[in-house]
Structures are given as C-alpha cells and as structure tokens.
Design an enzyme around this catalytic site. Sequence first.
Site, PDB file in Angstrom:
ATOM      1  N   ARG A 156      42.427  48.645  46.551  1.00  0.00           N
ATOM      2  CA  ARG A 156      43.599  49.360  47.064  1.00  0.00           C
ATOM      3  C   ARG A 156      44.506  49.834  45.928  1.00  0.00           C
ATOM      4  O   ARG A 156      45.037  50.945  45.956  1.00  0.00           O
ATOM      5  CB  ARG A 156      44.378  48.462  48.026  1.00  0.00           C
ATOM      6  CG  ARG A 156      43.819  48.411  49.435  1.00  0.00           C
ATOM      7  CD  ARG A 156      44.415  47.289  50.241  1.00  0.00           C
ATOM      8  NE  ARG A 156      43.828  46.000  49.895  1.00  0.00           N
ATOM      9  CZ  ARG A 156      44.456  44.837  49.981  1.00  0.00           C
ATOM     10  NH1 ARG A 156      45.720  44.795  50.392  1.00  0.00           N
ATOM     11  NH2 ARG A 156      43.846  43.719  49.665  1.00  0.00           N
ATOM     12  N   THR A 157      44.669  48.982  44.914  1.00  0.00           N
ATOM     13  CA  THR A 157      45.532  49.358  43.794  1.00  0.00           C
ATOM     14  C   THR A 157      44.892  50.449  42.949  1.00  0.00           C
ATOM     15  O   THR A 157      45.581  51.361  42.473  1.00  0.00           O
ATOM     16  CB  THR A 157      45.850  48.124  42.933  1.00  0.00           C
ATOM     17  OG1 THR A 157      46.437  47.104  43.754  1.00  0.00           O
ATOM     18  CG2 THR A 157      46.815  48.461  41.805  1.00  0.00           C
TER      19      THR A 157
ATOM     20  N   ASP B 229      43.206  39.803  44.211  1.00  0.00           N
ATOM     21  CA  ASP B 229      42.823  40.541  45.418  1.00  0.00           C
ATOM     22  C   ASP B 229      43.564  41.875  45.385  1.00  0.00           C
ATOM     23  O   ASP B 229      44.522  42.043  44.635  1.00  0.00           O
ATOM     24  CB  ASP B 229      43.200  39.760  46.678  1.00  0.00           C
ATOM     25  CG  ASP B 229      42.596  40.353  47.936  1.00  0.00           C
ATOM     26  OD1 ASP B 229      41.430  40.788  47.880  1.00  0.00           O
ATOM     27  OD2 ASP B 229      43.287  40.400  48.967  1.00  0.00           O
TER      28      ASP B 229
ATOM     29  N   ARG C  48      42.816  52.782  44.022  1.00  0.00           N
ATOM     30  CA  ARG C  48      42.927  54.044  44.769  1.00  0.00           C
ATOM     31  C   ARG C  48      44.373  54.527  44.818  1.00  0.00           C
ATOM     32  O   ARG C  48      44.632  55.737  44.866  1.00  0.00           O
ATOM     33  CB  ARG C  48      42.335  53.859  46.167  1.00  0.00           C
ATOM     34  CG  ARG C  48      40.815  53.660  46.143  1.00  0.00           C
ATOM     35  CD  ARG C  48      40.214  53.586  47.529  1.00  0.00           C
ATOM     36  NE  ARG C  48      40.561  52.355  48.235  1.00  0.00           N
ATOM     37  CZ  ARG C  48      39.882  51.208  48.137  1.00  0.00           C
ATOM     38  NH1 ARG C  48      38.836  51.118  47.331  1.00  0.00           N
ATOM     39  NH2 ARG C  48      40.255  50.143  48.836  1.00  0.00           N
TER      40      ARG C  48
ATOM     41  N   HIS D 269      39.050  45.015  37.463  1.00  0.00           N
ATOM     42  CA  HIS D 269      39.367  44.089  38.558  1.00  0.00           C
ATOM     43  C   HIS D 269      40.385  43.042  38.097  1.00  0.00           C
ATOM     44  O   HIS D 269      40.123  41.828  38.153  1.00  0.00           O
ATOM     45  CB  HIS D 269      38.076  43.387  39.020  1.00  0.00           C
ATOM     46  CG  HIS D 269      37.819  43.522  40.488  1.00  0.00           C
ATOM     47  ND1 HIS D 269      37.502  44.711  41.095  1.00  0.00           N
ATOM     48  CD2 HIS D 269      37.825  42.587  41.479  1.00  0.00           C
ATOM     49  CE1 HIS D 269      37.315  44.517  42.391  1.00  0.00           C
ATOM     50  NE2 HIS D 269      37.513  43.245  42.651  1.00  0.00           N
TER      51      HIS D 269
END
Length: 368
Positions: free
Chosen positions: A201-202, A197, A204, A193
């Site tokens: 999404r990044t 934010d 995947r 992580h």
Amino acid sequence: MARWEINFNHRIDTEDKELITLSVEIESYRLSIMRIPIPPSKQRELDKINMIRQIKGTTGIEGNMLTEEEIRRVIESGQAKLESEKEAENAHRLQQFIRERVKSLGEEAKYITEDLIKQMHAINTEGLSSGNNIPGQYRRHDVSAGDYQAPHYGEIEGLMRAFIEVINSNEVIYGLGPLIRSIIAHFYLITIHPFGDGNGRTSRALEAYILYAGGYNVRGFYSLANYHYRHRDDYIDQLNKARFVYNGNLTPFIKYCLRAFLHELEGVQESILEYVRRVMYKDYVIEELQLGRINSRMMTVIDFLLDGGRLTSDEYRNKRHRLIEMLYEGLTAKTAQRDLNKMLERGLVIEREKRLYANVDILNKFIE
C-alpha cells in the site's frame, strides 16, 4: 523462499520503441483529457470516482473485500468500525495528505525523503492490528511476501538511503520523468519491504504521490493501483520477473506498467467523453424541439430516459406508465404510439428487449 540481492541498476532502455510509443501515447491522452472542459460538479464526481477506485485497488490487492459503494459510505461518513473499513479510511486520509503536501510544497514536492515515506506508512497503517508492524517505523524482524523473501532487517537503513539517492537523482527526475520515476519508486520500495506490514500500500501510495506531484493527476487523484488489483496475478508475476528473470533490468516492468497506465487513461477519457456526449445529445434534442421535429411531451420522455428512468415500449404505447399517463392525459393511446414511433424513426431513442433508452450514440454520425 526466493531472495534477491537488491541492486539499483535499473538499466531502463529509453530507446526501446515500445517504451517510447507508450510514453508518447500516454502524454497525448493526458493532455487531451486535461483540456476537455467540464463543470466543477462533474469534476468533483470524477475525482471521487477515481479516489474510490484507487482505494479499492490498493487495499483489494491485499485482500480487502469492501466494494466501491462500501468504500464510498466509509469515506463520506467518516465512521469506520471494521478493520477493512479503517484500512479504506486510512487510504483516503493518505490521498488527502498527498494533495495537501504537493500543494504546499510546490516544486519541492518532487523530492522524496525517508520521512515522507514513513509518514505515508504511518497514515496507511494507523490503528490496524498487523502483528509486529509499528506505523512509520522500519521493521526489526524479517518478513516475506508470498514466495519473495525480503532483505534482512539489518540491511534496510542502507538500502533506503541508496533508494532515496537514486530516486532523487537528476538522471531519474529529469532524464526519465515522473511517469517512469513513479514506477521505479514503486518497484524498489516494495522490493526493499522496509516495514512490518503495509509495504504494498505504501509503495503504491508513493507511486501515486510522484504521479500527482508530476502533474499526472488526470481529472483527480490517480494511480495504477486499480489496474494492478484487476490483474493481481500478472502484477505479482511482473514484479518477480523484474527481480529474478531480468535481475533488476526494469525495462519490461516499466513497459507493463505503461501499458496498464494507457489502458486506465483510455477509461478515464471514455468516462469524460460519455458525459460530453450526454450534454451534446441534450442540446441536439433541444434543437429538434426548436425546429418542430419533436414536441414537448417527447422532450420530457427523453429527459426521463437520459436520467436513467425505466420505461418499456409497451408501457408507452398503452399509457401504462405514470409519466406517460400524466403526459397524455386527455389524449389517446394512438397519440402516444405516434410520438414513440417518431422518436424511434429519428433515432432519438432506441429499444432493447422492449426497454427504451436515450440514444446518446446518435451523435456518432456527426463525427468525421
């Protein structure tokens, strides 16, 4: 809030029978799908459908409520106004970035770098109002995702260096292959992580990048995001089990994702076969016409139904539909009834709740 001490000992059991079976089935589906010849226009249509579904999946997991049709309008118009639309537009730009990068780098595209991940994050989150997030930069604050407490921000640079070393190792690139490698990359990045934010999404997107670079662009841009979206609770549960139940042993998570991938490929294949069936059905109807088993009026009606036209049996028999009125001008309703009955008897059309449909499934009788 649960914290997991990240380790990169994935302990994937490459001799697990289910894992082997799933991998073989996926490869078989991939090759068979890629070998089905379809015209460029249909290829472009399938490509766009897969792209839109991937965008819907990866943004929908994060709460974006845009429909597939709304996403289509955004990427075709290029006019994103709402935050949700900008998010979808960014996801589409990232798809284009991935394609261009893979094409330009060729074989070298398989290597993952921190700069690549930062670029993908920057594209994903550009122009979005997401608190302390800075597009393309690692976070300088602590964050959590649901019940999961991500590592302290001071650990990120070291974890990312270790991650890049693992994901680019010969063991992972050549020993595990692009499919399993993409899932591993997804798991480790979303677990680290590293950003304020857009981590999901990044992660995947990185999974999709590795799949694309590895030749898993099954008839277009593809990822597991749409499956994860439809099974969001299972997806999050599997991530947490990999961390807290199996302590980094990724074999169960890999098998979960492989089952998901196989399910999605089955859907892709069915979409292509449906198109092929429609083409073959049209050829079959032309043959029926040439052999004198049906007439040109019936052929016109079948074309209309095949294109999605709405027509009921009552409208046909009583000449109450505009198309039927035109085709049977100067002919009696009895002639229309006879034509319809003949098509029904030969199985070329079927009737459901009085509505008529082109019976594409008639071709199944020729499958041995």
